[in-house]
Enzyme design. Structure first.
Site, PDB file in Angstrom:
ATOM      1  N   GLU A  72       0.812  -1.227   0.000  1.00  0.00           N
ATOM      2  CA  GLU A  72       0.000   0.000   0.000  1.00  0.00           C
ATOM      3  C   GLU A  72       0.840   1.270   0.000  1.00  0.00           C
ATOM      4  OE1 GLU A  72      -0.527  -2.643   1.882  1.00  0.00           O
ATOM      5  OE2 GLU A  72      -2.635  -3.236   1.737  1.00  0.00           O
ATOM      6  N   LYS A 104     -17.455  -0.434   5.708  1.00  0.00           N
ATOM      7  CA  LYS A 104     -17.869  -1.408   4.693  1.00  0.00           C
ATOM      8  C   LYS A 104     -19.367  -1.346   4.386  1.00  0.00           C
ATOM      9  CE  LYS A 104     -17.182  -6.171   3.214  1.00  0.00           C
ATOM     10  NZ  LYS A 104     -16.651  -7.493   3.538  1.00  0.00           N
ATOM     11  N   MET A 114      24.657   8.280   2.857  1.00  0.00           N
ATOM     12  CA  MET A 114      24.536   9.554   3.557  1.00  0.00           C
ATOM     13  C   MET A 114      24.798   9.370   5.051  1.00  0.00           C
ATOM     14  SD  MET A 114      24.180  12.725   3.085  1.00  0.00           S
ATOM     15  CE  MET A 114      23.220  13.386   1.708  1.00  0.00           C
ATOM     16  N   PHE A 132     -11.699  -7.368  13.465  1.00  0.00           N
ATOM     17  CA  PHE A 132     -10.621  -7.838  12.600  1.00  0.00           C
ATOM     18  C   PHE A 132     -10.253  -6.746  11.573  1.00  0.00           C
ATOM     19  CE2 PHE A 132      -9.297 -10.030   8.627  1.00  0.00           C
ATOM     20  CZ  PHE A 132      -8.051 -10.447   9.085  1.00  0.00           C
ATOM     21  N   GLN A 133      -8.993  -6.474  11.462  1.00  0.00           N
ATOM     22  CA  GLN A 133      -8.464  -5.457  10.552  1.00  0.00           C
ATOM     23  C   GLN A 133      -9.088  -4.081  10.795  1.00  0.00           C
ATOM     24  OE1 GLN A 133      -8.373  -6.960   6.450  1.00  0.00           O
ATOM     25  NE2 GLN A 133      -6.314  -7.747   6.868  1.00  0.00           N
TER      26      GLN A 133
END
Lengths: 579, 170
Positions: A53, A165, A485, A115-116
């Site tokens: 993502e 949802k 760096m 969940f999630q």
């Protein structure tokens, strides 16, 4: 005509299409499944499946930076949403218009540790321009409309839309209407600057002896590059661009003194240091520019043009603040100069001084011809070879570190929106996915991702996405076998104690790695082979080429501002400094 | 002397957390905060006091106004204004406390509200500084204290009003 009823998922995708979005980057998951079903059922909005993502948001961000249009990412709830956070923060710090749509658990489950489930509104709050939690399916079109309006207007920035949802329930249907207008309370968008301030600004130039035009990312965001260039030509004083502003004024023009700041050119930093007038358009006096703010521009009058009033007087107090849209303000300034005339010869002595600085310690843009018995490649030479091969016309994305600074210093960007890098947040892993966004926007253009072997491994999985969609990006890997760096800082400030910067024995064979994804890998170790390999890479128009260039591991980026000092306190090489 | 900022914001979930989040995110301190809906139920009015410097206050005002949910912001100190807060205090020695208040803090409005279990709840209304010095003096007498934080309003014709709505037409 019968009323047409559609569900929330269909409404969401249709609203995107009505907003002229034809491309979104994302990754499906449980809470976003209704939306993904809506994507499947139509063909106006194409969905690009990334491999993480973070990459979806970076790709949308790269698309936005290159085109000036908003980028869109779609992720699921929970880990999908949290993975997107780095991408959102990256866009936020550089004021990039990105709309991130995140699935969320159903409304009645919010707060139950389902969940999630994660509190996306809460987690993203400090790094968004605004966010919406969709409260009813019917409001989806208006929320989408508002999100795009907010993301793209004024000082742009990312907007999150969190969609429970049940808001996209396929069985709940309603009449779809995309709003033709929006009513928002107190949402001022700045336009022109005040007329008397325009007059004052030009008078300040007239009475100045040593002025500088300092332009930042805001000039590019406002599509004001043409105006900046025209104005600069009328005034005739030195011009410098920030890391975010490269390309707003042509990098190959003699009036350009290079990038300023932490790794800016000697002459740009000296000009800033000695100037008696600093004209800032669309930059924000951030700490990579000013060095120690209490030692910054003490002798200079300061003008600051910004579309975000909160950027003005935030770090450096200014004498003349012009709140407004950079493009419109620059047009006013041009008109004012044209109607009153301007004598550029007043800066003759100033230019003589600038040329002396340039002569003394300017960057060497001709390093490919350096004599080199070891045949070892310097990182600067790779950028010069890239510049030469692409004639300065490529879109160049970068990751973060030494390679980013070398690219900024040595690729003389002629046009705005072609230098795509994470300046504010400094996100390693940005380069490859943002290059995907650019390549989707401009399939015919050369797109190079200048990276290092450290950064590229942070989003290396996107090689798979590039394979799936046939994206012939050129990855230019400045491989110095260490986190360059960090190593440079450890050399300079930690007595060469190399803490956790090395992985030499465990680096992948990048050629084989690229090949395993169906791409072309080329390894270059000798300077004498560099140009040819670069040209070969760009000649393969339909292939992603991973050009793994082994560069001198001991090279540092210079100039470098000395911490806590003024802008004239610079290290110029390992053994030369100005203070 | 603490500064007072008054603002109108959308009466929506999340709006308050954006305002408060701004303070923690940018490292500004809030001394007190009070918020409730106005006569227009779609708007909430918030008053906050902060002891930050004038420069920081200017930044705070700009940053607050930048929030999409914030409709209008006002620095109450920029014009003539009044500022008051209410405190409820619970004490067990009512008579002594009331006499202390009447003797040294006569500017406070004082009411007795309840006496259950020989514990008395007193209501005090007045300026924040005065309430604070009283609480210091009463420390040993106090069972518990709760305060609203300061509320403020400008005098006369200057008011915290919403601008006209911005209409964007496509």
């Amino acid at each position: 005509m019968s009323r047409e009823e559609i569900n929330g998922g269909d409404a969401l995708i249709r609203a995107l299409a009505d907003e002229n979005i034809d491309l979104i980057f994302g990754y499906p998951g449980g809470a976003a499944l209704h939306i993904y079903d809506a994507i499947y059922k139509q063909n106006k909005v194409q969905h690009i499946l990334v491999r993480h993502e973070q990459a979806a948001v970076h790709a949308a961000d790269g698309f936005a930076r290159a085109t000036g249009k908003p980028g869109v990412a779609l992720v699921t709830s929970g880990p999908g949403a949290t993975n997107a956070i780095t991408g959102i923060a990256t866009a936020y710090m550089d004021s990039i218009p990105v709309v991130v749509i995140s699935g969320q658990v159903a409304s009645h489950l919010i707060g139950s540790d389902a969940f999630q489930e994660t509190d996306m509104m809460g987690i993203s709050r400090p790094i968004v321009k605004h966010s919406f939690l969709v409260q009813s399916a019917e409001e989806i079109p208006v929320v989408i409309k508002k999100a795009f309006h907010i993301a793209t207007s004024g000082r742009p920035g990312p907007v999150v839309i969190d969609v429970p949802k049940n808001m996209t329930d396929p069985n709940y249907k309603f009449e779809y209407k995309y709003p033709k207008e929006l009513v928002m309370r107190s949402f001022p968008i700045l336009g022109k600057g005040q007329d008397e301030k325009i007059v004052d600004a030009i008078e300040l130039f007239r009475s100045a002896k040593k002025p500088v035009i300092y332009s930042g990312g805001g000039t590019i965001q406002a599509d004001a590059s043409k105006e900046l260039t025209e104005f600069s030509k009328l005034i005739g004083c030195p011009v410098t661009n920030t890391l975010m502003g490269l390309g707003a004024f042509p990098g190959d023009d003699d009036q350009f003194v290079g990038m300023l700041g932490m790794h800016g050119t000697y002459e740009a930093n000296m000009v800033m240091s000695e100037a008696d007038l600093i004209f800032n358009v669309g930059a924000r006096f951030d700490d990579r520019i000013t060095n120690n703010p209490s030692k910054f521009g003490l002798e200079a009058k300061k003008i600051h043009i910004d579309s975000d009033p909160s950027s003005i007087d935030k770090i450096i107090g200014v004498d003349l603040a012009i709140e407004g849209d950079a493009k419109l303000v620059m047009q006013q300034l041009i008109e004012q100069v044209k109607s009153t005339g301007f004598d550029q010869t007043i800066y003759k002595d100033w230019w003589a001084q600038v040329e002396d600085w340039r002569e003394a310690h300017g960057l060497n843009h001709d390093m490919l011809n350096l004599k080199n018995e070891r045949d070892i490649i310097l990182p600067q030479q790779v950028i010069q070879s890239l510049y030469q091969t692409t004639k300065g016309d490529a879109y160049v994305t970068s990751d973060v570190g030494q390679h980013q600074m070398f690219a900024a210093q040595y690729y003389k960007f002629k046009d705005p929106r072609k230098w795509i890098n994470s300046g504010g947040l400094g996100t390693m892993g940005f380069g490859l996915p943002s290059a995907m966004g650019v390549k989707f926007a401009f399939p015919e253009a050369d797109v190079a991702c200048v990276t290092g072997e450290g950064s590229i491994q942070m989003c290396i999985q996107e090689l798979s996405t590039c394979g799936q969609y046939g994206l012939p990006i050129k990855i230019i890997n400045l491989n110095n076998r260490a986190l360059g760096m960090v190593k440079q800082w450890q050399d300079m400030q930690y007595g060469g104690r190399y803490s956790s910067i090395s992985y030499e024995d465990s680096l992948p064979d990048f050629v084989k790695l690229a090949e395993s994804f169906g791409h072309v890998g080329i390894k270059v170790e000798k300077l004498s082979e560099l140009n040819q390999a670069m040209e070969e890479s760009f000649a393969m128009k339909d292939k992603l080429v991973f050009l793994d260039v082994l560069v001198d591991p001991d090279e540092h980026v210079y100039p470098m501002l000395e911490a806590g000092g003024s802008m004239s306190e610079m290290r110029l090489s390992k053994d030369k400094k100005t203070f | 002397m603490a500064s007072q900022i008054s603002l109108l914001m959308e009466n929506q979930p999340g709006a308050l957390s954006r305002v408060i989040g701004l303070f923690s995110q940018r490292g500004y301190n809030i001394d007190s905060l009070s918020v409730a809906p106005t006569q227009d139920p779609t708007l909430s009015r918030l008053t906050m006091t902060t002891s930050e410097s004038e420069e920081i206050i200017q930044q705070i005002l700009k940053q607050l106004f930048k929030l999409i949910d914030v409709v209008m912001v006002q620095d109450l100190k920029a014009s003539e204004s009044l500022s008051l807060e209410m405190a409820l205090i619970k004490v067990s020695n009512k008579a002594e406390v009331i006499s202390k208040i009447e003797k040294n803090y006569s500017s406070l409005e004082l009411n007795e509200l309840d006496n259950t279990d020989e514990k008395t709840i007193l209501r005090l209304i007045g300026e924040t500084d005065i309430i604070e010095s009283l609480l210091v003096e009463l420390k040993a007498d106090l069972v518990e204290v709760t305060r609203t934080g300061a509320l403020g309003m400008t005098l006369g014709n200057i008011s915290l009003e919403t601008e006209e709505e911005t209409k964007v037409i496509y």
